[in-house]
Structure formats: structure tokens, C-alpha cells
Design a protein around this motif. Structure first.
Motif, PDB file in Angstrom:
ATOM      1  N   LEU A 480       4.390   4.125  -5.620  1.00 54.71           N
ATOM      2  CA  LEU A 480       3.176   4.603  -4.766  1.00 54.71           C
ATOM      3  C   LEU A 480       3.341   5.955  -4.583  1.00 54.71           C
ATOM      4  CD1 LEU A 480       0.859   4.465  -2.715  1.00 54.71           C
ATOM      5  CD2 LEU A 480       2.586   4.302  -0.950  1.00 54.71           C
ATOM      6  N   THR A 481       2.213   6.944  -4.814  1.00 54.75           N
ATOM      7  CA  THR A 481       2.139   8.322  -4.807  1.00 54.75           C
ATOM      8  C   THR A 481       1.566   8.793  -3.606  1.00 54.75           C
ATOM      9  OG1 THR A 481       2.515   8.375  -7.128  1.00 54.75           O
ATOM     10  CG2 THR A 481       1.642  10.560  -6.132  1.00 54.75           C
ATOM     11  N   CYS A 482       2.102   9.734  -2.803  1.00 55.42           N
ATOM     12  CA  CYS A 482       1.203  10.459  -1.724  1.00 55.42           C
ATOM     13  C   CYS A 482       1.370  11.875  -1.922  1.00 55.42           C
ATOM     14  CB  CYS A 482       1.700  10.076  -0.306  1.00 55.42           C
ATOM     15  SG  CYS A 482       1.489   8.172   0.072  1.00 55.42           S
ATOM     16  N   GLY A 483       0.824  12.517  -2.797  1.00 49.61           N
ATOM     17  CA  GLY A 483       0.772  13.771  -3.195  1.00 49.61           C
ATOM     18  C   GLY A 483      -0.161  14.870  -2.411  1.00 49.61           C
ATOM     19  N   ASN A 484      -1.102  14.339  -2.012  1.00 51.78           N
ATOM     20  CA  ASN A 484      -2.299  15.091  -1.419  1.00 51.78           C
ATOM     21  C   ASN A 484      -1.814  15.048   0.246  1.00 51.78           C
ATOM     22  OD1 ASN A 484      -4.871  15.852   0.276  1.00 51.78           O
ATOM     23  ND2 ASN A 484      -5.286  16.151  -2.259  1.00 51.78           N
ATOM     24  N   SER A 485      -2.021  16.143   0.938  1.00 52.14           N
ATOM     25  CA  SER A 485      -1.711  15.934   2.279  1.00 52.14           C
ATOM     26  C   SER A 485      -2.667  15.160   3.089  1.00 52.14           C
ATOM     27  CB  SER A 485      -1.964  17.700   2.744  1.00 52.14           C
ATOM     28  OG  SER A 485      -3.161  18.004   2.638  1.00 52.14           O
ATOM     29  N   LYS A 486      -3.956  14.680   2.388  1.00 56.68           N
ATOM     30  CA  LYS A 486      -4.755  13.882   3.166  1.00 56.68           C
ATOM     31  C   LYS A 486      -4.588  12.508   2.667  1.00 56.68           C
ATOM     32  CE  LYS A 486      -8.247  17.211   3.874  1.00 56.68           C
ATOM     33  NZ  LYS A 486      -9.622  17.569   3.371  1.00 56.68           N
ATOM     34  N   ASP A 487      -3.426  11.952   2.037  1.00 58.18           N
ATOM     35  CA  ASP A 487      -3.172  10.798   1.613  1.00 58.18           C
ATOM     36  C   ASP A 487      -2.843   9.998   2.694  1.00 58.18           C
ATOM     37  OD1 ASP A 487      -4.037  11.336  -1.022  1.00 58.18           O
ATOM     38  OD2 ASP A 487      -2.213  11.559  -1.754  1.00 58.18           O
ATOM     39  N   GLN A 488      -3.220   8.675   2.916  1.00 52.22           N
ATOM     40  CA  GLN A 488      -3.062   7.746   4.109  1.00 52.22           C
ATOM     41  C   GLN A 488      -2.028   7.090   3.646  1.00 52.22           C
ATOM     42  OE1 GLN A 488      -4.168   7.878   7.128  1.00 52.22           O
ATOM     43  NE2 GLN A 488      -5.435   9.557   6.499  1.00 52.22           N
ATOM     44  N   ILE A 489      -0.918   6.752   4.656  1.00 54.66           N
ATOM     45  CA  ILE A 489       0.282   5.929   4.418  1.00 54.66           C
ATOM     46  C   ILE A 489      -0.095   4.370   4.505  1.00 54.66           C
ATOM     47  CG2 ILE A 489       2.618   5.360   4.847  1.00 54.66           C
ATOM     48  CD1 ILE A 489       3.149   8.407   5.432  1.00 54.66           C
ATOM     49  N   PRO A 490       0.374   3.432   3.681  1.00 58.42           N
ATOM     50  CA  PRO A 490       0.059   2.128   4.010  1.00 58.42           C
ATOM     51  C   PRO A 490       0.817   1.529   5.274  1.00 58.42           C
ATOM     52  CG  PRO A 490       0.358   2.683   1.801  1.00 58.42           C
ATOM     53  CD  PRO A 490       0.877   3.565   2.464  1.00 58.42           C
ATOM     54  N   ASP A 499       8.949  -0.171  -4.816  1.00 51.63           N
ATOM     55  CA  ASP A 499      10.213   0.248  -5.244  1.00 51.63           C
ATOM     56  C   ASP A 499      10.342   1.709  -4.966  1.00 51.63           C
ATOM     57  OD1 ASP A 499      10.839  -2.366  -5.913  1.00 51.63           O
ATOM     58  OD2 ASP A 499       9.628  -1.992  -7.571  1.00 51.63           O
ATOM     59  N   VAL A 500       9.456   2.549  -5.297  1.00 57.77           N
ATOM     60  CA  VAL A 500       9.561   4.082  -5.207  1.00 57.77           C
ATOM     61  C   VAL A 500       8.224   4.724  -4.552  1.00 57.77           C
ATOM     62  CG1 VAL A 500       9.735   6.427  -6.390  1.00 57.77           C
ATOM     63  CG2 VAL A 500      10.816   4.010  -7.388  1.00 57.77           C
ATOM     64  N   ILE A 501       8.270   5.488  -3.491  1.00 57.15           N
ATOM     65  CA  ILE A 501       7.326   6.175  -3.022  1.00 57.15           C
ATOM     66  C   ILE A 501       7.567   7.681  -3.077  1.00 57.15           C
ATOM     67  CG2 ILE A 501       6.173   6.775  -0.967  1.00 57.15           C
ATOM     68  CD1 ILE A 501       6.960   3.826   0.286  1.00 57.15           C
ATOM     69  N   ILE A 502       6.607   8.241  -3.823  1.00 58.53           N
ATOM     70  CA  ILE A 502       6.620   9.810  -4.143  1.00 58.53           C
ATOM     71  C   ILE A 502       5.988  10.641  -3.326  1.00 58.53           C
ATOM     72  CG2 ILE A 502       6.409  11.797  -6.082  1.00 58.53           C
ATOM     73  CD1 ILE A 502       6.943   9.435  -8.055  1.00 58.53           C
ATOM     74  N   PHE A 503       6.626  11.580  -2.468  1.00 51.87           N
ATOM     75  CA  PHE A 503       5.831  12.202  -1.512  1.00 51.87           C
ATOM     76  C   PHE A 503       5.808  13.627  -1.880  1.00 51.87           C
ATOM     77  CE2 PHE A 503       6.775   8.800   1.640  1.00 51.87           C
ATOM     78  CZ  PHE A 503       5.356   8.723   2.288  1.00 51.87           C
ATOM     79  N   SER A 504       4.755  14.454  -1.862  1.00 53.08           N
ATOM     80  CA  SER A 504       4.831  15.824  -1.917  1.00 53.08           C
ATOM     81  C   SER A 504       5.450  16.467  -0.612  1.00 53.08           C
ATOM     82  CB  SER A 504       3.608  16.447  -1.858  1.00 53.08           C
ATOM     83  OG  SER A 504       2.750  16.249  -0.907  1.00 53.08           O
ATOM     84  N   ARG A 505       6.278  17.741  -0.779  1.00 55.95           N
ATOM     85  CA  ARG A 505       6.792  18.100   0.421  1.00 55.95           C
ATOM     86  C   ARG A 505       5.857  18.351   1.864  1.00 55.95           C
ATOM     87  NH1 ARG A 505      11.065  21.349   0.102  1.00 55.95           N
ATOM     88  NH2 ARG A 505      11.504  19.846  -1.575  1.00 55.95           N
ATOM     89  N   SER A 506       4.548  18.973   1.227  1.00 46.55           N
ATOM     90  CA  SER A 506       3.541  18.815   2.443  1.00 46.55           C
ATOM     91  C   SER A 506       3.269  17.902   3.189  1.00 46.55           C
ATOM     92  CB  SER A 506       2.156  19.673   1.836  1.00 46.55           C
ATOM     93  OG  SER A 506       1.604  18.952   0.751  1.00 46.55           O
ATOM     94  N   ARG A 507       2.847  16.422   2.324  1.00 51.60           N
ATOM     95  CA  ARG A 507       2.710  15.447   2.889  1.00 51.60           C
ATOM     96  C   ARG A 507       3.615  14.620   3.776  1.00 51.60           C
ATOM     97  NH1 ARG A 507       1.412  12.183   5.815  1.00 51.60           N
ATOM     98  NH2 ARG A 507       0.195  10.434   5.709  1.00 51.60           N
TER      99      ARG A 507
END
Length: 1209
Positions: A480-490, A499-507
Motif C-alpha cells: 500500500l502506498t500513501c505518498g500524497n498528503s491527502k491520501d486516506q489511511i484504510p 505486508d508493506v506500507i510506503i509513506f511519504s515523510r509528509s503523509r
């Protein structure tokens, strides 16, 4: 000192000697004699009735009451409570035995004290010397003397002392100091007294720990215990041993762990497409060993000390605590992966991280020990399935490895998921909550997860995704990728599936709002307040804005105990203040923590980063020499140690460290063991043995400055000279004054980063005023002959610039000048830089923006007949000049379409570029040169290689980057930029497009962006537009291209102008010591460099040089034709399937705002924002001149009324 040494009667053994104050000696003798007497007559009936109080003091054993031995006349005794005096006597005698045994003590050293010889030396101690007696009350030592502190410690039982007279002296004794360890006898001897602790520190510090003095050797001047040699952090970091995972280590008990580590080292992991290098396998195996089998290590605050008595004890030098046996703590499950940049930590090496995740994919997080609950007793016998499920979650059995197989039926898997394991925690204590009762049943559930969270800079999110596709088989991991600051977390249940969740630092940072409402308020622990919000209008309904629990944000991440947290570029976790990333990572429930970085601190950097030598032998010799040179570097490393401490204490949470303790204990000597414990890093030799990088060739390229380069340099040097003379080189008016560093830094930036390429910072008015001031000041009496010569050169430099009409236009419009051959005479008046000017040396001078507009205009109207096209171009050229000069020279608003008398409607279809075969006159114009020597060199080199190799150009000033990208596009070469002005999504798109696209082969990158783990190994040609002051920054930039994944030889060139400050910078960098490099973070921090700039000479301009100002290209380039789009850029689409491209396409489709209509013919220059270059090219340091009055006390006064002091703003 006077002690009463007592040998208890009937106890002749020397190991039971007791040394106590004389006041208690008589009581001990009495108690001992009575105890001996009682042992011979314990059958007498009156023992307890007559001597009970004495026996309770003297005997540690309780003799039971015998009814048969009691007197018949005495009543039956009642059941009595335990006599407190008996307990005290037992403790007293146990204390005596403890203090009499020197085996319970640590011999720390000797102290020589004055002591007159006496007839009776005292009783012999167990070590063969004599007990040191305490003095009587008749003699009192000064309170702060060492003897007074020793007496206080002996009386408290913390210390034992023996002595012997020093041979050949009449009044000196040598005292052996024995200290009672803090882990011995704490039941009997209390250690909480801080005053005694200070006394102990003083006494221990005063001891001599040499064995010769301890043994009363004849040679007292002997060597003390060897102290480990200290070294710099840089040296220790580069001397770290490569990881050596050993599945047969004695502390690894689990057979599955041993097998897993062996498989990683010897086999290819299933699901990984990329074959790991040998050093990568060792990295993965070491990470597994640290996660699954952490070692027990000794408390790092303790130092093992070999005492002079051949004993070993453990000493905490900060608290003066001594221990016979060390304390142990379990290593943290994680660490810091700090491989050499380009050889193991960047995006090409993400296969190591993915292999680690795949190897532990089925493992579940364990319940933390502090939240572990004993098994609950079931009210009834449970089913076999329910008991198995409970055991799975309680013991973290990796059941997922059987998912989808016959060994785990679907109904069983569903039952496991439906009964997902969790543990409960008490919610954090809120403010004022202690005043009121809280509900003990109110607990939060934390679910046991198996996922890994990866946090990386936003511009690297897409690259992480791309590397997953590159290194892993399809569906190997659920990502799962949450790169944009507006992406919602499930939701929690959805998150548990990944297995893996990739976050941008801002998110990731946004999760810091956990527990807050939308207004940033947190729930208090007090009783709810009465709502006092105002009513809505005339109603009785309050417009309530009070805090409500239902408005509080609850992060789903905080309800899962994650298996692993990986922070890419994790040195940000050691920032000055606690950022949101640090706060979220600190609160996040996670079992294993990893930091990935190539540069943990500015001192912890690799030795071989970006270094190029002719041979491997030269490289190794250079490496060894540089390491030895920096081994003894004595710089302030406290800030570096603190940054590492923040990673260890705040992020990794290694026991027993806190940041305050880290600052207190840590030093370079102790730091060596810490680096070995927490860091995983391979030596350069091991990496070379594992994988061989292509050769790296690096050189400095000297260039002769052009005519306009010399003008720019001389104007800056002249300004410095005039400032020095008019300010009389004193006070704050002087540029090199200590309070002017900020302005001096701006000036050196102009001198080093801008003037050496192309600079238009001074206006003609500035120079005219500058020349006028110089002429006026040179006539004063205070002007020395040397200063007068400087002013003459400065005046000459200013007059040279003012006489050149091209330079005047450059400073007005801030345009790069291009020289064209065979340019049509019909268009010279409208399109020339100076309308109607005579060609210089046969070449026409045209600005870059004019060429772009001319190319665009020709492409847009190539459907016209030639004569009509020429009229159209003339009209558009005039409109361009009118628009550009409108502020100073207003022009009538004319429609060029009417002036040209041409059709207004173009054909429905027309080619993008003109067919020059039908226009021979427009096929002749060629670009033959530029006004910048560096630009000409770069354009020539790029044109030579861009069809076969990709090029990476580093810049430090955005104006130089703009001129370069403009020049390349004028020549039809597509260019991408990586600059701070671009959004993270644009940066990522440009980087991925450059890596994989054949269309875009040039990337222009801001040097400040080169240290963020970027992988640009598609480039094999690297250019630095100007010398870089800091070598570590330059090496990091080189490693963007020279890294694992690079298949070509890499050529690096640094351009500099001969005879300028740029040449001096390179020379100074080579001769600087390591201490100077550490202190001089910027150029103006180096006094030697400032002195060089202060005395720099003007560049000579040869007579007639102004007639040949062009820097000629090796091969001229046609002005018009295919690829000459004139700033009409294609959309950078990147690669198919790129999420950034998809989002950009959606935005374009949803856009409904019409574009602004322009006045016909009023063509504007192309916008710099396409490349992220903000603002307009021009100056950022302006000359100011102050009127100097008659006040002789004014700083920098020239003594002449009305004279001006040249300063910089």
C-alpha cells in the motif's frame, strides 16, 4: 587516622577481623565473650530469663524456648513476637562478616598519606598489610581533606583501608583503598547517601592504580594502566568491520532462526528476482540476526577495570558506582544501515530490504513483555481449534506461511483472522486526570500485525514502488502506498492485510494529530465543563464549539503493533528539535526499527565517496593516507555524538540510554563500541570484492575567461577594492569586518557561483555612481599610493563596462547573448539585441529570449509565403521589443497582423516545424557562440555525447541553470530539471523519466538536492558548473551516478576559470587540513580564503578583445529547423503507468479555466517555472553608497565632506 582494631575473643581467624570506631569496640568484645560463654552453658534454665537481652545482641541464631527446661513455678509462656533486637543483632554480625572479608571488596589503588612511625603498627589485615586505625576524637582532619572523606566512608562501611609504611621514609604511609561494590551487601550497607558518593568520587580519583605501588615495588615511577587510544568519529566510522552474521552463535537457541539465516547466506530467496551480491546477503542475514536473536551486552555505561590486586571490577565513572558483576541489557531489534553511498544503501540496494521483508513475511509481532497477561482460565473446556488459535497469537506462531496450502484449510484461516490477537493498554494519562477517578476497564486494543512501514522522502515514493516491481516477483508482497498528503489511511482490518506500507515523510507526519480534534485541542482529564457557547441568532440553540470526543482523530496506525519500521534517509530522525516524524515514530507501536542513511552525520561519512584515482593501488594509498590524517583530528564532536544519541535513544529506544545520559556518558572512546553495536556497514574492500563498480574518472577543467566573464569578475573585485579604500578597512562599513559575514557570503556566492558563469547584477547606474565615488576619493589626502592604484583599476573596470553597449543591454534585460552568423539583414532591426547595431566581428548579437520567440514565431507562421512571413516576423519582433521596453519606452498598440497585411486564419493542418528547403534564406542562420565560456564548453560537451550517453549537470545558482537549459533547448536538446521549485511529484516524474526515457538525456540538478538518496545511475557524464567548496557535498553528488547499477565508466568534470577566485578555491581545498575542513562549513568561514579574496587582482583585458567577445562553439548549430521549438515544450509524460502521469492527466481533463488571451504579437519570454527556477535572473547583492558628513568620529569616514562610502546591501 586512629582506628581501634579488635580481634574478637575466641575468633582467631584473620579474615574475621573487624575495624570499627573505637566507641563500639568494647561492646563487640563484650558481646563476643558473652556469646562464647553462652555456647558452653546453653542448657541452664536461666539463660533466656537472665541474659535474653545480651544474647539477642550477640548471637545471630535463635534458641527455641523449651517448656521442659522452664521453671515449674513459672507460668506457661505466651506466644511472643519476634524480638526486634534479635534481628538487629543478626544484621550487625552479618555486617561484621561482610566487612571483614576483603574478597567482597574491589582494590582500586593506593594513596600516600603522612603518618608518623609508631611502636605498635596494629593488627595484620588479610592482605598482609595492617589495618588502618581511626583517630580518636582528639584529632580532627579538615572537612574537605582526603583523610576526612576516607574516615566518613570507612565509618559508613563503604571503604576498607590497610597500610604499610613507605621504606626509607619516617612519616609517610601507603594506604590500600578497598571499595565495597554496589552490588554487594546492599541489605546491610545503604548506598543512597549523595554526600558519601561525592566523597567516594574524590577518594577514588586520588588513587594510584599502578601494580608496582600496590605491591610496594622499589620503582614507584611506573606506568599506569594503559588507556585505549582515542580517534576521531570519521576514523572509527571508516574502520568499522563488515558484518559477520553467524547462525551458530551461542546465544541463538532457536533452530528456525539458524536455518533462516543460513538460507539467506547460501540460497536465493523465493520471490526475489534480483540476485543479491555477497555483501547484500550478509547485510540481510545480519539484520535478521539482530531482529530475531538480539545479543545480551554489558551495560555500556560500565568500564571493565583490572585492579592492581589482579581483580576485575566494573566502574561507572560518572556516578562512581562499582560492581563485581556487570549488568546486561538486550540489544535493540534493529539498528542503522549506513552503507557507503552508491554501494549498498541507495535505491539500487532496496533488494536487501525487500529480501528481509520477504524472509520474515509470515512472522507476527510478539506481545511486549510489559503487556503480557497470564493465560486466562476458561469457564468451560474450549474446542481444539479455539485453543490452537489462542496459542498461535500468544506465541506469535508464523501461521501465514501455510496460508493457501492444504495444511491450513480455509475455515481454519478464517477462524484465525476472526479471532485476531491483540493486547490491551491503558490510555495515556491526561492533564488533571489524577484529580478524578478513572475507569480501569477503559483500555485500548493493540492488534498484533505482521506488516512493515517504510517512510521515505516524498520524491522517492515512486522510486520505491518502481524498485519493488524491479526486484520482486508479481504479488510477492501486498503493498500500500500513501505518498500524497491527502491520501486516506484504510481501516485497521484493511491495514492488517498489507505486508508493506510506503509513506511519504509528509503523509507520515500528519499522524502527529493523533488524539487531537480539528482545532488541535486534546482531551483533558478533568470533569467536563459547562457549555458557555453563544446562541445562534435569536434561537435558544447554542453555537457550540466545545471539545467533543467524537471529533478526536484516532490514527489506525496506532492500533496495530507493527513488525518493522524502516526510515529512509533516517538521519532526519536526529534533527535539532523533535519533528512530527520523530513524534509519530516514538508513539508508534513497533517491534523492530531501522534507519537507512549513507550519512548519519557530517562526520560519519565514507572515505571513498566520490574519490577518483588512476588505479586501485592509488585509490587504496589515498584512502589510507586520508584516514591516518583524520585519525587525530581534534574538533568539537559533541554535536555529532548528540545526533547519533538521538537516533539511538529517541528512535531505536535502546536500553538503558536516555538522551541526557547519552550526553553525559558518551565520548569518542566509548563511541567505538556503540558504532559497532548499532551500525551495519561494509568496508570498501569487502564491497569491491563483492561487486566491482565501473571506473570513475574525475578532473578539473581550466577555461580561459571570456571578455564578458572578465567584465563581471572585475566589477565585483572593483567593488571590493572601493569598499576597502573608502571604509579605510575598519568598522562595519568594511566588507571583511567580522559582523559582515552575511553580506560577505552573498558576495562570494556572486563571485564563485554566478560571475564565473554569467552575471548581470550591476546596473549602469550602479557602476556610474561607483566610478564617480572612486574618482572623488582618489583626490583625498588620506588615499595612499596603493589605494590610489586600486581605485584607478576599479575606475578602468567600470569604464570598460559602461563603454560596451552589449553589456548595458545585458544588465537591463538579464539575457544571455548569442552570436549568430548569416542572420537575415531584414530581421536585424527588429530582432537584434541592439536594434540596428553593426555586427561585431561579423556576428549578430541576439538575446536568448529573442531567439526563443523568433523560433516560436517562425514555427507558428511557417505556412505563410516567404515575403509575408518576413513581414510577419518583423512585426512580431517589433511587438516583442515594445512589450519588453513598455516600462521605459511606451509603444502604440498596433496589430501586427494588420501591419503585415497577411491572412489571419491559418490552414487547419500545418507542420510543427518549417520546411526550410523552401526558405533558403532562413536555413542559413547558425548559432556560432555565446558570451559565456562555461556555457559554450558545456553545450559543446553535451552535444558531443548526448546521443550515446546521458548527462547530469550540478548547479548552485538557479540563474546559471536557467541559462544552460535555455541554451540546450535553443539547440533542440530536451532537458529536465531537478530543482527546489518543483513539487515532489514533479521531481519524481522528472527523475524517473530521465532514468528510463530515451528522449530526455540531460538532467540539471540543484546541488542541494543531491544528498537525498537519489539514484541517477543512468548518467555517465557529470559536470559541476563551478568548484564546490565542501568536498563531502561534492562526493555525495558524484555518488548519484557512480553507484551500484551503473554499467558505464563515469566521467566527472569540474569547470573553473583560470586566474579567478575559482582556481584559488580548488587550490585551497587541496591544501586544507582536516581541522580546517571541519571548521570551514562555508567559504567565508576560512580566514585564508577570505585573505585570498581580499588581495585578488583584476583580470587583464587585452586591447582589441572587445571586438572578439564570442566564445565559439566547435560546431555551429542551425537557428531554425527540427527540434527548435522556441519554448513550446512537450508535456513530460514519463513512463506508461506512472501514477504521477495519471494524476496530471486527470487534472488536465478537469481543468475548465480558459487560458489568458495575449495581445497579438506581444510574445512573452518562456516561463522559468517549468524547471522550478523561481524569480527573474538578476542581482541579489546591490551596491549602496552613503553620504559621509563632517563627523570625524563616523566609522569609515574619509575626512572629506560629501564623500561616499561604498557598502553592500
Amino acid at each position: 587516622m586512629g582506628y581501634q582494631t579488635v580481634r574478637p575473643a575466641g575468633v582467631p581467624r584473620p579474615d574475621l577481623l573487624v575495624m570499627i570506631p573505637a566507641a563500639a569496640a568494647a561492646q563487640v568484645v563484650l558481646a563476643t565473650d558473652i556469646r562464647t560463654h553462652l555456647s558452653s552453658c546453653c542448657s541452664r534454665n536461666d539463660v533466656f530469663s537472665n541474659n535474653h537481652h545480651i544474647n539477642s545482641y550477640a548471637s545471630p541464631q535463635k534458641i527455641p524456648y523449651s517448656q521442659n527446661n522452664a521453671s515449674k513455678s513459672s507460668p506457661i509462656p505466651r506466644k511472643r513476637k519476634r524480638n526486634t533486637s534479635t534481628a538487629r543483632s543478626q544484621q550487625f554480625l552479618a555486617t561484621i562478616e561482610l566487612l571483614n572479608d576483603l574478597g567482597n571488596f574491589c582494590g582500586v589503588g593506593t594513596i600516600d598519606i603522612p603518618m608518623p612511625r609508631r611502636a605498635a603498627v596494629g593488627m595484620e589485615a588479610p592482605d598482609g598489610w595492617f589495618w588502618l586505625e581511626t583517630p580518636g576524637r582528639s584529632h580532627q582532619f579538615p572537612k574537605q581533606s582526603i583523610q576526612a572523606k576516607m574516615i566518613a566512608l570507612v565509618e559508613a562501611g563503604w571503604l576498607r583501608c590497610t597500610y604499610q609504611m613507605i621504606p626509607n621514609t619516617q612519616s609517610s604511609a601507603r594506604v590500600r583503598i578497598y571499595v565495597l561494590p554496589d552490588d554487594v551487601g546492599r541489605t546491610y550497607i545503604k548506598r543512597e547517601d549523595t554526600t558519601l558518593r561525592k566523597c567516594l568520587r574524590t577518594v577514588v580519583s586520588a588513587t594510584d592504580d599502578s601494580k608496582q605501588k600496590w605491591k610496594m615495588s622499589e620503582s614507584p615511577d611506573c606506568e599506569r594502566q594503559e588507556i585505549e587510544e582515542t580517534a576521531s568519529l570519521f576514523y572509527m566510522f571508516n574502520k568499522l568491520k563488515s558484518p559477520a552474521p553467524d547462525p551458530e552463535s551461542f546465544w541463538i537457541k532457536d533452530e528456525n532462526t539458524k536455518e533462516l539465516i543460513n538460507d539467506v547466506l547460501t540460497r536465493d530467496l523465493p520471490g526475489v528476482k534480483t540476485t543479491l551480491y555477497r555483501h547484500q546477503k550478509r547485510t540481510v542475514a545480519m539484520m535478521l540476526q539482530k531482529e530475531l536473536a538480539p545479543e545480551q551486552t554489558m551495560d555500556p555505561r560500565l568500564t571493565s577495570v583490572h585492579g592492581p590486586d589482579e581483580g576485575v571490577y566494573f566502574h561507572d565513572f560518572e556516578t562512581t558506582e562499582l560492581f563485581q558483576d556487570p549488568r546486561y541489557f538486550e540489544d535493540v531489534k534493529g539498528g542503522i544501515l549506513a552503507e557507503e553511498m552508491g554501494t549498498g544503501y541507495g535505491l539500487e540496494q532496496l533488494a536487501s530490504h525487500f529480501a528481509l521483508i520477504l524472509a520474515t513475511k509470515s512472522q507476527i509481532s510478539f506481545t511486549p513483555d510489559e503487556y503480557e497477561q497470564p493465560p486466562q482460565v476458561r469457564p468451560a473446556v474450549g474446542s481444539l481449534m479455539s485453543m490452537c488459535i489462542a496459542s498461535i497469537w500468544r506465541n506469535a506462531i508464523p501461521w501465514k506461511q501455510y496460508s493457501g496450502t492444504d495444511q491450513l484449510p480455509d475455515n481454519c484461516e478464517k477462524a484465525i483472522l476472526d479471532s485476531h490477537g491483540y493486547y490491551e493498554i491503558q490510555p495515556p494519562v491526561r492533564s488533571r486526570s489524577s484529580r478524578y477517578d478513572t475507569d480501569p476497564a477503559l483500555k485500548e486494543k493493540i492488534y498484533l500485525g505482521s506488516g512493515t512501514i517504510i517512510v521515505c522522502p516524498q520524491n522517492l515514493v515512486e522510486q520505491w514502488q518502481g524498485e519493488i516491481e524491479k526486484h520482486l516477483e508479481k504479488d510477492a508482497l501486498n503493498v500500500l502506498t500513501c505518498g500524497n498528503s491527502k491520501d486516506q489511511i484504510p481501516t485497521i482490518q484493511e491495514l492488517l492485510k498489507y505486508d508493506v506500507i510506503i509513506f511519504s515523510r509528509s503523509r507520515f507526519d500528519k499522524e502527529a494529530r493523533e488524539g487531537l480534534d480539528q482545532k488541535g485541542r486534546r482531551e483533558s482529564g478533568g470533569k467536563p465543563l459547562i457549555c458557555t457557547c453563544p446562541y445562534m441568532g435569536a434561537t435558544r440553540t447554542p453555537n457550540c464549539t466545545c471539545f467533543r470526543k467524537e471529533d478526536v482523530y484516532k490514527s489506525p496506525l496506532m492500533s496495530i503493533h507493527w513488525k518493522r519500521l524502516i526510515v529512509d534517509e533516517g538521519h532526519s530522525m536526529a534533527s535539532g528539535s523533535k519533528t512530527n516524524s520523530v513524534l509519530v515514530a516514538d508513539k508508534l507501536p513497533v517491534e523492530r526499527r531501522w534507519i537507512v542513511t549513507g550519512t548519519p552525520t557530517s562526520e560519519l561519512v565514507g572515505i571513498m565517496t566520490g574519490t577518483a584515482m588512476d588505479s586501485v593501488e592509488d585509490q587504496e594509498a589515498y584512502t589510507d593516507k586520508l584516514l591516518e590524517d583524520r585519525k587525530e583530528t581534534k574538533i568539537n564532536e559533541a554535536a555529532q555524538l548528540e545526533r547519533v544519541g538521538k537516533m539511538v535513544c529517541d528512535f531505536l529506544k535502546q536500553e538503558p540510554w536516555t538522551l541526557s545520559q547519552w550526553k553525559r556518558y558518551m565520548n569518542p572512546t566509548r563511541m567505538k563500541s556503540m558504532l559497532e553495536k548499532f551500525f551495519i556497514r561494509h568496508t570498501a574492500k569487502d564491497i569491491t570484492f563483492s561487486v566491482e563498480l565501473p571506473p570513475l574518472y574525475q578532473k578539473d577543467v581550466p577555461l580561459e575567461p571570456s571578455y564578458f566573464d572578465k567584465i563581471s569578475m572585475n566589477l565585483l573585485i572593483g567593488a571590493l577594492a572601493v569598499n576597502a579604500v573608502t571604509s579605510e578597512r575598519s568598522d562595519k562599513d568594511y566588507m571583511f569586518h567580522k559582523d559582515n559575514k552575511a553580506n560577505l557570503r552573498k558576495l562570494t556566492d556572486n563571485l564563485l557561483k554566478r560571475a564565473g558563469f554569467y552575471w548581470s547584477g550591476y546596473s549602469p547606474e550602479d557602476i556610474e555612481s561607483h566610478v564617480k565615488t572612486s574618482r572623488k576619493y582618489r583626490k583625498t589626502k588620506k588615499c595612499t599610493p596603493e589605494d590610489r592604484a586600486l581605485l584607478e583599476k576599479s575606475i578602468a573596470a567600470g569604464e570598460t563596462a559602461l563603454k560596451d553597449p552589449t553589456w548595458r543591454n545585458i544588465t537591463t534585460y538579464h539575457e544571455m547573448v548569442y552570436f549568430l552568423a548569416d542572420f537575415p539583414n531584414q530581421l536585424t532591426e527588429q530582432w537584434g539585441l541592439i536594434p540596428g547595431a553593426t555586427p561585431r566581428n561579423g556576428f549578430h548579437e541576439i538575446g536568448g529570449a529573442q531567439i526563443q520567440n523568433l523560433q516560436k514565431s517562425l514555427n507558428a507562421h511557417s505556412w505563410l509565403e516567404y515575403d509575408a512571413l518576413i513581414l510577419k516576423l518583423k512585426a512580431l519582433g517589433q511587438a516583442f521589443h515594445n512589450t519588453r521596453d513598455s516600462k521605459h519606452h511606451p509603444q502604440p498598440n498596433t496589430d501586427p497582423h494588420h501591419a503585415a497585411n497577411t491572412p489571419k486564419t491559418p490552414p487547419p493542418t500545418r507542420p510543427r516545424f518549417p520546411d526550410l528547403s523552401t526558405m533558403p534564406a532562413l536555413a542559413k542562420p547558425h548559432i556560432v557562440g555565446t558570451a559565456s565560456k562555461k556555457l559554450t564548453y558545456l553545450v559543446t560537451a553535451i552535444r558531443k555525447h548526448h546521443t550515446t550517453e546521458k548527462t547530469l549537470v550540478f548547479y548552485e545558482d538557479q540563474d546559471t541553470a536557467w541559462y544552460l537549459t535555455q541554451a540546450l533547448e535553443l539547440l533542440g536538446i530536451e532537458t529536465l530539471a531537478y530543482s527546489p521549485g518543483l513539487s515532489p511529484a514533479q521531481k519524481s516524474l522528472h527523475l524517473r523519466t530521465f532514468q528510463h526515457s530515451d528522449k530526455y538525456r540531460i538532467l540539471v540538478m540543484d546541488l542541494r538536492q543531491a544528498a537525498h538518496g537519489l539514484n541517477v545511475c543512468a548518467a555517465s557524464r557529470v559536470y559541476f558548473i563551478n568548484p564546490v567548496w565542501r568536498g563531502d557535498v561534492e562526493r555525495q553528488a558524484v555518488k548519484r551516478a557512480h553507484r551500484i547499477g551503473q554499467t558505464r565508466e563515469v566521467y566527472v568534470e569540474t569547470l573553473y576559470l583560470k586566474g579567478t577566485v575559482e582556481e584559488a578555491v580548488l587550490a585551497r581545498r587541496r591544501e586544507m587540513s582536516e581541522r580546517e575542513r571541519g571548521d570551514a562549513k562555508t567559504l567565508v568561514d576560512d580566514e585564508a580564503m577570505c585573505e585570498i579574496i581580499r588581495k585578488w587582482e583584476f583580470l587583464p583585458i587585452v586591447a582589441g578583445e572587445e571586438k572578439r567577445p564570442a566564445c565559439m562553439l566547435e560546431d555551429s548549430e542551425p537557428l531554425f529547423g527540427h527540434g527548435k521549438h522556441g519554448g513550446v515544450y512537450d508535456q513530460v509524460e514519463g513512463l506508461p503507468g506512472d501514477p504521477v502521469v495519471a494524476r496530471a492527466r486527470v487534472k488536465r481533463e478537469m481543468a475548465s479555466t480558459p487560458k489568458r488571451k495575449r495581445t497579438p504579437g506581444a510574445e512573452e519570454p518562456p516561463k522559468r517555472k517549468r524547471h522550478g527556477f523561481m524569480g527573474s535572473p538578476g542581482r541579489n547583492l546591490v551596491l549602496e553608497e552613503e553620504e559621509d558628513g563632517n563627523d570625524s568620529g563616523a566609522s569609515g569616514a574619509s575626512g572629506v565632506a560629501g564623500a561616499k562610502v561604498v557598502r553592500f546591501a
